[in-house]
Motif scaffolding. Sequence first.
Motif, PDB file in Angstrom:
ATOM      1  N   GLU A 178       0.803  -1.220   0.000  1.00  0.00           N
ATOM      2  CA  GLU A 178       0.000   0.000   0.000  1.00  0.00           C
ATOM      3  C   GLU A 178       0.843   1.282   0.000  1.00  0.00           C
ATOM      4  O   GLU A 178       1.873   1.351   0.665  1.00  0.00           O
TER       5      GLU A 178
ATOM      6  N   LYS B  79      -6.082   7.245   2.189  1.00  0.00           N
ATOM      7  CA  LYS B  79      -6.294   6.322   1.076  1.00  0.00           C
ATOM      8  C   LYS B  79      -7.242   6.924   0.045  1.00  0.00           C
ATOM      9  O   LYS B  79      -7.015   6.824  -1.169  1.00  0.00           O
TER      10      LYS B  79
ATOM     11  N   ARG C 241      -6.394   7.884  -3.902  1.00  0.00           N
ATOM     12  CA  ARG C 241      -7.150   7.252  -4.986  1.00  0.00           C
ATOM     13  C   ARG C 241      -7.672   8.291  -5.980  1.00  0.00           C
ATOM     14  O   ARG C 241      -7.981   7.938  -7.132  1.00  0.00           O
TER      15      ARG C 241
ATOM     16  N   SER D  50      -0.988   2.074  -5.301  1.00  0.00           N
ATOM     17  CA  SER D  50      -0.387   0.925  -4.621  1.00  0.00           C
ATOM     18  C   SER D  50       1.065   0.832  -5.066  1.00  0.00           C
ATOM     19  O   SER D  50       1.473   1.484  -6.036  1.00  0.00           O
TER      20      SER D  50
ATOM     21  N   ASN E 187       0.672   4.484   1.700  1.00  0.00           N
ATOM     22  CA  ASN E 187      -0.077   4.801   2.917  1.00  0.00           C
ATOM     23  C   ASN E 187       0.215   6.174   3.511  1.00  0.00           C
ATOM     24  O   ASN E 187      -0.223   6.482   4.626  1.00  0.00           O
TER      25      ASN E 187
END
Length: 258
Positions: free
Chosen positions: A152, A181, A185, A194, A154
């Motif tokens: 991830e 997150k 996105r 990712s 993060n």
Amino acid sequence: MSALHVLMQRMVKLGLVLMLGASMSACSTSWKEEVQLHDGNKIIAKRSQTRGGGHEPGNRPPVNQERITFTIPKSNKTLSFTSEYSEDIDKMNFDLLALHILDETPYLIVAPYLCLSYNKWGRPNPPYVIFKNEESNWKRIPLQELPSEFKEINLMVGGYDPYRLSVTERDASVLGAELVKKLNRELTQPEFHSILREPIKAGVGSGASCPELVRTGDGWKSRDWFENQPSREACLKFCNVEKVNAEICPCNSIFKGK
């Protein structure tokens, strides 16, 4: 000239000085961010950005330093990493993307900040520079050595941007992991969603539009300057004249087999 006219002139000059000072002065922003690790545990990281330098009226000064500080859960050891300003690129080196910890060893995934940094750090594809902390020192490692458990992105990519946050989110004492997150996105680059393990195809990703540049003694030159030399010998001479470090002089690769 009337006293009023003189006073008005002085006020205009003072205004210009204040505007120039505002454009060149540094300002700092700090915040706390929840970081979700690969095992589901969460830690709180303290982050900060410093802005400074010349900029157009109405725009914020560019970011010239970014810092993250965090504590390893089991050992309670506190570490920091700073993306610093570099004169060779006239900006900071990295955007911070991800922080992960395995067996009390922290890893940081960062992205070169804009094209000069992308060239400076070897035009990585995927566009990551990976650091592993060993005895409180950050050591660069290849992507292949990054543990496969880490998947991830993060950290809030790009740092704190109040224009992307609601009033409630700006007032929060800690920016939550789910919000981080969600914001990531919203970005279009796949490497910010990712951690990618395979090279990105041409035309995709944050480094795709960066021309290939070579660091010279007093700046940067495009690879075309070297490719347009009539021979390998002429190219090597050009590297010498431009004070290009022998390790990065592209002549041998350009004229290989010719």
